[in-house]
Design a protein around this motif. Structure first.
Motif, mmCIF file in Angstrom:
data_model
loop_
_atom_site.group_PDB
_atom_site.id
_atom_site.type_symbol
_atom_site.label_atom_id
_atom_site.label_comp_id
_atom_site.label_asym_id
_atom_site.label_seq_id
_atom_site.Cartn_x
_atom_site.Cartn_y
_atom_site.Cartn_z
ATOM 1 N N PHE A 35 0.813 -1.219 0.000
ATOM 2 C CA PHE A 35 0.000 0.000 0.000
ATOM 3 C C PHE A 35 0.847 1.269 0.000
ATOM 4 O O PHE A 35 0.352 2.344 0.315
ATOM 5 N N MET A 36 2.111 1.110 -0.363
ATOM 6 C CA MET A 36 2.993 2.274 -0.493
ATOM 7 C C MET A 36 3.227 2.612 -1.965
ATOM 8 O O MET A 36 4.124 3.379 -2.296
ATOM 9 N N PHE B 159 9.381 11.816 -2.651
ATOM 10 C CA PHE B 159 9.038 11.831 -4.077
ATOM 11 C C PHE B 159 7.551 11.576 -4.311
ATOM 12 O O PHE B 159 6.975 12.103 -5.273
ATOM 13 N N LEU B 160 6.907 10.792 -3.445
ATOM 14 C CA LEU B 160 5.462 10.622 -3.559
ATOM 15 C C LEU B 160 4.740 11.952 -3.321
ATOM 16 O O LEU B 160 3.753 12.275 -4.010
ATOM 17 N N LEU B 161 5.226 12.746 -2.359
ATOM 18 C CA LEU B 161 4.636 14.065 -2.109
ATOM 19 C C LEU B 161 4.855 14.986 -3.303
ATOM 20 O O LEU B 161 3.945 15.746 -3.683
ATOM 21 N N LEU B 162 6.031 14.925 -3.920
ATOM 22 C CA LEU B 162 6.286 15.753 -5.109
ATOM 23 C C LEU B 162 5.368 15.356 -6.261
ATOM 24 O O LEU B 162 4.855 16.224 -6.984
ATOM 25 N N LEU C 89 -9.128 4.343 -7.021
ATOM 26 C CA LEU C 89 -8.472 5.458 -6.336
ATOM 27 C C LEU C 89 -8.090 6.560 -7.314
ATOM 28 O O LEU C 89 -8.261 7.755 -7.023
ATOM 29 N N LEU C 90 -7.580 6.181 -8.488
ATOM 30 C CA LEU C 90 -7.164 7.179 -9.473
ATOM 31 C C LEU C 90 -8.343 8.018 -9.947
ATOM 32 O O LEU C 90 -8.189 9.207 -10.240
ATOM 33 N N VAL C 91 -9.524 7.386 -9.995
ATOM 34 C CA VAL C 91 -10.723 8.110 -10.451
ATOM 35 C C VAL C 91 -11.328 8.937 -9.318
ATOM 36 O O VAL C 91 -11.649 10.120 -9.489
ATOM 37 N N LEU D 191 -0.729 10.864 -2.536
ATOM 38 C CA LEU D 191 -0.668 11.368 -1.165
ATOM 39 C C LEU D 191 -0.984 10.244 -0.174
ATOM 40 O O LEU D 191 -0.331 10.115 0.872
ATOM 41 N N LEU D 192 -1.979 9.398 -0.510
ATOM 42 C CA LEU D 192 -2.321 8.257 0.335
ATOM 43 C C LEU D 192 -1.149 7.289 0.430
ATOM 44 O O LEU D 192 -0.829 6.781 1.517
ATOM 45 N N PHE D 193 -0.493 7.035 -0.702
ATOM 46 C CA PHE D 193 0.679 6.147 -0.684
ATOM 47 C C PHE D 193 1.767 6.698 0.244
ATOM 48 O O PHE D 193 2.421 5.942 0.968
#
Length: 467
Positions: free
Chosen positions: A279-280, A344-347, A422-424, A433-435
């Protein structure tokens, strides 16, 4: 002790076992290049498409449930033989499946093979390795998985081009059918070649010495360890250590030993980091990369080309991880890598939420995307199978890894099913952001609950949980 180790022999055994990882990676990734063709040929709706992609994951869950039992009951080597047969049968079955239902059966068989090797291959390598090299040798399994991913992307690309350009020149028959008229059959079926090779080379490796000790076959265990250490006296000492820990743990086997508080704690920790790791964003990136690239404005390029880039970064980074995991340490790699993943996930999230408003180019997202893959490959992807293969007592290693493997594959299945939603509904920005948020509990568990296993023997790690 370092000078007496027969590293070439251990490396050979590890590479042979890691071929199972290559088949795992190939069989998992090859599906991405066949979805459109199979959907068109069999007139699949969206539900049937999802079942075509997900049926192998169902097989994998079956495989991990059986894999630990097979490894403990029959031995690690025989379990690998079974996995090789499953891969070969699945490849041949896929290539000649007469209808969609038969194709599903073939994919489930391959999925069972994936589940078995995901448990047994790293376990076998771990049990044959010596402490100072165990991390990098078990990491060869993860390296093989990434090479399998890259191999699948390249084979899909090459076979598709061949079918369009040169396949029409093939004479009428099954070769023309598989490599031109319905090239998806060739993509799925060509994995039969490494599967047969895997089956053959397994005849040249011994059984795990720790499993042999567990079964009371001490002389055979000493024979294997004599080749590993180039010394009969050192081999006898190692067998004595394994027996000593086994005695201190009692003669309880499998589920009974799981009642021990320390052992139960180890199993729960392993299951937690296995499922949280999914889930990351790891598999969401690998499975839905083209869709995410399209959302970022990079749709003008070839999606297969971007897949190859991701696969290449994954392989090269895993090679780096093989060389540093025993020097840097498991936990430190997790701290550094997961911290970079969060960054990098936040970026990436910022790009999707405010990128257009502040004028960020699409190349910014691509660089962050590849940096995330690098951070993931050098940390959690490289470390997870090493930790799971070494953190459990010898008596229950197979069963415990089945529990952790089940958690991992359930997480993989859930992420595969939930990511499109989730993408939709959360948008790509909210999804990434969730990841990033999901990285935090993973880091806390590793920090507070997972012992540093670098440089320790499997028996020392076992004593940590039992006492």
């Amino acid at each position: 002790m370092n000078q007496s180790v027969n590293l070439n022999y251990i490396a050979f055994l590890s590479v042979v076992a890691a071929i199972g990882g290559f088949l795992f990676g190939y069989d998992t990734a090859v599906i991405s290049g066949t979805i459109i063709q199979v959907s068109t040929q069999f007139s699949l709706d969206t539900v049937s498409q999802g079942w075509y992609v997900g049926c192998a994951l169902v097989g994998s869950i079956i495989g991990v449930l059986c894999g630990g039992y097979l490894g403990d009951r029959l031995g690690r080597r025989k379990a690998l033989f079974i996995a090789a047969i499953l891969f070969a049968v699945s490849a041949l079955y896929c290539a000649f499946a007469p209808n969609f239902q038969q194709l599903i059966y073939a994919r489930v068989i391959g999925g069972i093979g994936i589940g078995v090797v995901s448990i047994i291959s790293p376990m076998y390598i771990s049990e044959l390795s010596v402490p100072q090299y165990r991390g990098r040798l078990v990491s060869l399994y993860q390296l093989a998985v990434t090479i399998g991913f890259l191999g699948a992307y390249l084979v899909n690309y090459v076979l598709l081009n061949f079918s369009l350009e040169g396949g029409a020149n093939l004479q009428e028959g099954w070769l023309r059918w598989i490599f031109h008229e319905e090239v998806w059959r060739g993509m799925l079926g060509i994995s039969g070649i490494p599967a047969i090779f895997f089956f053959i080379v397994l005849f040249f490796i011994p059984e795990s010495p720790r499993w042999l000790v567990l079964r009371g076959e001490l002389s055979q265990a000493e024979t294997v360890l004599t080749r590993v250490y180039r010394s009969k006296s050192v081999a006898e000492l190692e067998v004595a250590k394994i027996k000593d820990v086994r005695s201190s743990a009692g003669q309880q086997q499998n589920w009974k030993l799981l009642k021990e508080p320390g052992v139960r704690k180890a199993v729960w920790i392993g299951a937690a980091i296995a499922i949280l790791g999914q889930f990351m964003g790891v598999n969401a990136v690998l499975y839905y990369g083209p869709t995410i690239f399209e959302s970022s404005g990079l749709s003008g390029g070839d999606s297969l080309f971007y897949q190859v880039i991701v696969g290449l970064v994954n392989v090269l980074t895993t090679i780096l991880a093989v060389f540093v995991i025993d020097k840097v340490g498991r936990k430190r790699l997790v701290y550094l890598g997961v911290s970079a993943m969060i960054f990098f996930l936040l970026l990436i999230s910022i790009y999707f939420i405010w990128g257009k408003e502040i004028g960020l180019p699409s190349a910014f997202m691509l660089v962050c995307f590849l940096a995330y893959v690098f951070s993931c490959a050098i940390s959690i992807s490289a470390v997870i199978w090493v930790l799971l293969s070494e953190m459990y007592p010898n008596n229950i290693r197979g069963v415990a890894m089945s529990v952790a493997g089940l958690s991992l594959w359930v997480g993989t299945y859930l992420v595969g099913q939930l990511t499109p939603w989730l993408l939709v509904n959360l948008t790509p920005g909210g999804t990434f952001l969730l990841f990033a948020v999901m990285c935090v509990p993973y880091m806390l568990i590793v920090w507070k609950l997972v012992p540093e296993t670098t440089g320790k023997s499997l028996e020392e790690i076992e004593r940590h949980w039992i006492h």
